[in-house]
Design a protein around this motif. Structure first.
Motif, PDB file in Angstrom:
ATOM      1  N   GLY A  37       6.335   5.417   1.035  1.00 31.80           N
ATOM      2  CA  GLY A  37       6.201   3.809   0.403  1.00 31.80           C
ATOM      3  C   GLY A  37       6.759   3.488  -0.757  1.00 31.80           C
ATOM      4  O   GLY A  37       7.814   3.967  -1.233  1.00 31.80           O
ATOM      5  N   PRO A  38       6.280   2.139  -1.413  1.00 33.76           N
ATOM      6  CA  PRO A  38       5.303   1.422  -0.750  1.00 33.76           C
ATOM      7  C   PRO A  38       5.685   0.804   0.553  1.00 33.76           C
ATOM      8  O   PRO A  38       6.958   0.484   0.397  1.00 33.76           O
ATOM      9  N   ARG A  39       4.664   0.267   1.028  1.00 33.16           N
ATOM     10  CA  ARG A  39       5.064  -0.511   2.176  1.00 33.16           C
ATOM     11  C   ARG A  39       4.152  -1.801   2.081  1.00 33.16           C
ATOM     12  O   ARG A  39       3.142  -1.701   1.456  1.00 33.16           O
ATOM     13  N   ASN A  40       4.433  -2.768   2.794  1.00 33.98           N
ATOM     14  CA  ASN A  40       3.618  -4.026   2.543  1.00 33.98           C
ATOM     15  C   ASN A  40       3.322  -4.966   3.849  1.00 33.98           C
ATOM     16  O   ASN A  40       4.425  -5.427   4.427  1.00 33.98           O
TER      17      ASN A  40
ATOM     18  N   HIS B 191       0.921  -1.326  -0.060  1.00 34.62           N
ATOM     19  CA  HIS B 191      -0.294   0.024  -0.036  1.00 34.62           C
ATOM     20  C   HIS B 191       0.824   1.143   0.007  1.00 34.62           C
ATOM     21  O   HIS B 191       1.927   1.185   0.151  1.00 34.62           O
ATOM     22  N   LEU B 192       0.103   2.439  -0.261  1.00 33.01           N
ATOM     23  CA  LEU B 192       0.860   3.709   0.078  1.00 33.01           C
ATOM     24  C   LEU B 192       0.307   4.476   0.995  1.00 33.01           C
ATOM     25  O   LEU B 192      -0.796   4.433   1.286  1.00 33.01           O
ATOM     26  N   ASP B 193       1.056   5.279   1.719  1.00 34.84           N
ATOM     27  CA  ASP B 193       0.619   6.348   2.520  1.00 34.84           C
ATOM     28  C   ASP B 193       0.467   7.501   1.509  1.00 34.84           C
ATOM     29  O   ASP B 193       1.364   7.952   1.282  1.00 34.84           O
ATOM     30  N   VAL B 194      -0.576   8.234   1.537  1.00 38.74           N
ATOM     31  CA  VAL B 194      -0.971   9.221   0.737  1.00 38.74           C
ATOM     32  C   VAL B 194      -1.378  10.518   1.475  1.00 38.74           C
ATOM     33  O   VAL B 194      -1.895  10.371   2.329  1.00 38.74           O
ATOM     34  N   GLU B 195      -0.266  11.569   1.223  1.00 40.77           N
ATOM     35  CA  GLU B 195      -0.235  12.851   2.044  1.00 40.77           C
ATOM     36  C   GLU B 195      -1.566  13.654   1.281  1.00 40.77           C
ATOM     37  O   GLU B 195      -1.140  13.968  -0.096  1.00 40.77           O
ATOM     38  N   LEU B 196      -2.479  14.051   1.807  1.00 38.68           N
ATOM     39  CA  LEU B 196      -3.519  14.702   1.197  1.00 38.68           C
ATOM     40  C   LEU B 196      -3.038  16.227   1.302  1.00 38.68           C
ATOM     41  O   LEU B 196      -2.463  16.746   2.391  1.00 38.68           O
ATOM     42  N   PRO B 197      -3.861  17.210   0.557  1.00 39.51           N
ATOM     43  CA  PRO B 197      -3.524  18.500   0.626  1.00 39.51           C
ATOM     44  C   PRO B 197      -3.861  19.164   1.865  1.00 39.51           C
ATOM     45  O   PRO B 197      -3.411  20.128   2.472  1.00 39.51           O
ATOM     46  N   SER B 198      -4.998  18.490   2.543  1.00 45.82           N
ATOM     47  CA  SER B 198      -5.635  18.982   3.836  1.00 45.82           C
ATOM     48  C   SER B 198      -4.231  18.788   5.059  1.00 45.82           C
ATOM     49  O   SER B 198      -4.394  19.157   6.115  1.00 45.82           O
ATOM     50  N   GLY B 199      -3.435  17.793   4.741  1.00 49.23           N
ATOM     51  CA  GLY B 199      -2.543  17.275   5.834  1.00 49.23           C
ATOM     52  C   GLY B 199      -2.687  15.884   6.311  1.00 49.23           C
ATOM     53  O   GLY B 199      -2.206  15.411   7.028  1.00 49.23           O
ATOM     54  N   ARG B 200      -4.123  15.436   5.918  1.00 47.04           N
ATOM     55  CA  ARG B 200      -4.360  14.088   6.428  1.00 47.04           C
ATOM     56  C   ARG B 200      -3.209  13.227   5.711  1.00 47.04           C
ATOM     57  O   ARG B 200      -3.019  13.374   4.794  1.00 47.04           O
ATOM     58  N   LEU B 201      -3.190  11.984   6.363  1.00 50.48           N
ATOM     59  CA  LEU B 201      -2.379  11.135   5.943  1.00 50.48           C
ATOM     60  C   LEU B 201      -3.060   9.700   5.820  1.00 50.48           C
ATOM     61  O   LEU B 201      -3.718   9.142   6.988  1.00 50.48           O
ATOM     62  N   ARG B 202      -3.434   9.200   4.731  1.00 53.13           N
ATOM     63  CA  ARG B 202      -4.246   7.973   4.635  1.00 53.13           C
ATOM     64  C   ARG B 202      -3.518   6.684   3.662  1.00 53.13           C
ATOM     65  O   ARG B 202      -2.823   7.017   3.020  1.00 53.13           O
ATOM     66  N   GLN B 203      -4.043   5.468   4.052  1.00 55.16           N
ATOM     67  CA  GLN B 203      -3.190   4.503   3.561  1.00 55.16           C
ATOM     68  C   GLN B 203      -4.318   3.794   2.450  1.00 55.16           C
ATOM     69  O   GLN B 203      -5.263   3.675   2.719  1.00 55.16           O
TER      70      GLN B 203
ATOM     71  N   ILE C 247      -4.454   3.431  -7.157  1.00 58.13           N
ATOM     72  CA  ILE C 247      -4.983   2.947  -5.861  1.00 58.13           C
ATOM     73  C   ILE C 247      -6.582   3.159  -5.903  1.00 58.13           C
ATOM     74  O   ILE C 247      -7.124   3.642  -7.110  1.00 58.13           O
ATOM     75  N   ALA C 248      -7.297   2.616  -5.294  1.00 57.33           N
ATOM     76  CA  ALA C 248      -8.816   3.086  -5.232  1.00 57.33           C
ATOM     77  C   ALA C 248      -9.527   3.529  -3.981  1.00 57.33           C
ATOM     78  O   ALA C 248      -8.939   2.798  -2.836  1.00 57.33           O
ATOM     79  N   VAL C 249     -10.669   4.228  -3.902  1.00 55.77           N
ATOM     80  CA  VAL C 249     -11.016   4.845  -2.514  1.00 55.77           C
ATOM     81  C   VAL C 249     -12.480   4.651  -2.450  1.00 55.77           C
ATOM     82  O   VAL C 249     -13.031   5.217  -3.342  1.00 55.77           O
ATOM     83  N   ARG C 250     -12.908   4.262  -1.466  1.00 53.43           N
ATOM     84  CA  ARG C 250     -14.271   4.100  -1.224  1.00 53.43           C
ATOM     85  C   ARG C 250     -14.698   5.284  -0.436  1.00 53.43           C
ATOM     86  O   ARG C 250     -14.049   5.770   0.494  1.00 53.43           O
ATOM     87  N   ARG C 251     -15.807   6.001  -0.867  1.00 54.76           N
ATOM     88  CA  ARG C 251     -16.195   7.147  -0.023  1.00 54.76           C
ATOM     89  C   ARG C 251     -16.846   6.412   1.163  1.00 54.76           C
ATOM     90  O   ARG C 251     -17.736   5.772   1.364  1.00 54.76           O
ATOM     91  N   ILE C 252     -16.522   7.050   2.393  1.00 52.70           N
ATOM     92  CA  ILE C 252     -17.126   6.763   3.656  1.00 52.70           C
ATOM     93  C   ILE C 252     -17.618   7.915   4.234  1.00 52.70           C
ATOM     94  O   ILE C 252     -17.383   9.103   4.253  1.00 52.70           O
ATOM     95  N   PRO C 253     -19.063   7.363   4.763  1.00 56.67           N
ATOM     96  CA  PRO C 253     -20.045   8.798   5.177  1.00 56.67           C
ATOM     97  C   PRO C 253     -19.234   9.477   6.198  1.00 56.67           C
ATOM     98  O   PRO C 253     -18.663   8.925   7.020  1.00 56.67           O
ATOM     99  N   GLY C 254     -19.625  10.813   6.262  1.00 54.70           N
ATOM    100  CA  GLY C 254     -19.111  11.486   7.410  1.00 54.70           C
ATOM    101  C   GLY C 254     -17.905  12.295   6.921  1.00 54.70           C
ATOM    102  O   GLY C 254     -17.303  12.985   7.822  1.00 54.70           O
ATOM    103  N   GLY C 255     -17.466  12.319   5.724  1.00 53.54           N
ATOM    104  CA  GLY C 255     -16.339  13.215   5.386  1.00 53.54           C
ATOM    105  C   GLY C 255     -15.029  12.446   5.431  1.00 53.54           C
ATOM    106  O   GLY C 255     -14.798  11.362   5.703  1.00 53.54           O
TER     107      GLY C 255
END
Length: 333
Positions: A113-116, A58-70, A85-93
């Motif tokens: 990454g990539p990390r495994n 997987h990758l750790d993705v640094e988003l423009p907001s500063g969030r870090l997501r995998q 990569i693929a991202v599922r929309r999660i309710p709640g932002g």
């Protein structure tokens, strides 16, 4: 023991790589109905080759907001000039909403990454198994797809059961179904919620099971596999495992630093991030080492899967899962 969680063996977990790689979004596609899942293709701005990866990474993705997501890599490891990569929309932002709503083609990002933490131990090479059963729930298909392609290319005896609410909600369904009768698609609207027995039908001694999906699915499969002799279980959750038998404790941020309280039902990492947003982390399951800190004082309750006795004696602690059995831990931060 009748089962082995091979994914957690230390020799299969690579060294953490914190390299930061600038990338740009070169393609964006809707992969499920209602734009519930979108895929992004990422490439270096100058289109140079990217670091290699293996199925399960997987990758750790640094988003423009500063969030870090995998996000799992779900493309072709042979494609050395782009990641998918693929991202599922999660309710709640949160991070998923940011990617769905604010990351168009051309957006510059930084990935690590990539990390495994979910490696594919190939039968005959990294595993004694003779066959493989892949289990994917919804967006859980993302780390599984590259494993399926590799298993097919190596002539391994494999099958895939792909589950979800309905066919139009399953990302990359066409890519999965191209493998024909090896793939079983089972949807809740037609077949009802699957049981572990149904997902594991035909699984016996000499089988390695790779499972990625919602926590209840992974937990049910893990419980069932324990009753089948000679079966390996490799799994990856969408979220951190539930905290079991937790008690409240305190963390002190360095000698003389602020003291923060960790409730019985929250991880030390979750609370620490509220005060130190830059604290590194990745798997949240106790085996990638990204969140490692040093304990200066106090007695830890180690719940990780990778630290050696010597590392623990040296004060290392993985704050994503490990805790303190009451009292206070002073961290060297």
């Amino acid at each position: 023991m009748h089962w082995t969680a091979v994914t957690n063996r230390r020799e299969l977990v690579p060294r953490v790589d914190d390299r930061r790689i600038p990338v740009v979004v070169t393609e964006r596609r809707v992969e499920a109905s209602g734009e519930e899942v979108v895929s992004l293709r990422l490439a270096a701005p100058d289109r140079r080759e990217l670091p290699p990866w293996r199925p399960g990474a997987h990758l750790d993705v640094e988003l423009p907001s500063g969030r870090l997501r995998q996000y799992s890599l779900c493309g072709d490891p042979g494609d050395t000039r782009s990641y998918r990569i693929a991202v599922r929309r999660i309710p709640g932002g949160g991070g998923s909403a940011e990617i769905h709503d604010n990351i168009p083609v051309g957006t510059a990002l930084v990935v690590r990454g990539p990390r495994n933490a979910f490696p594919f131990a190939v039968p005959g090479y990294g595993s004694p198994a003779q066959r493989v059963r892949f289990l994917a729930g919804g967006i859980g298909i993302t780390p599984i797809l590259p494993m399926v392609r590799l298993a097919e290319s190596l002539g391994i005896d494999w099958t895939l059961v792909y589950t979800g609410r309905a066919r139009d909600t399953l990302p990359f369904l066409r890519e999965a179904e191209q493998f024909g009768q090896r793939v079983t698609v089972r949807t809740d609207d037609r077949h009802g919620l699957p049981t572990a027995a149904e997902l594991l039908a035909g699984v016996g001694t000499g089988t390695a099971v790779y499972c990625c999906g919602p926590a209840p699915m992974v937990a049910a499969v893990a419980g069932a596999v324990r009753e089948i002799p000679g079966v390996e279980l490799h799994s990856e959750r969408f979220s951190a495992p539930p905290i079991v038998n937790g008690v409240p404790f305190e963390i002190q941020l360095g000698a003389g630093g602020a003291v923060i309280e960790v409730p019985a039902d929250r991880s030390a990492l979750d609370v620490l991030l509220e005060h130190r947003p830059d604290q590194p982390y990745s798997c949240r399951q106790g085996f990638c080492r990204t969140c490692r800190v040093r304990v200066a004082a106090g007695t830890p309750d180690h719940r990780d899967k990778v630290l050696t006795p010597a590392e623990r004696d040296n004060g290392d602690l993985l704050v994503c899962v490990s805790r303190c059995a009451g009292g206070r831990l002073v961290l060297d931060l």
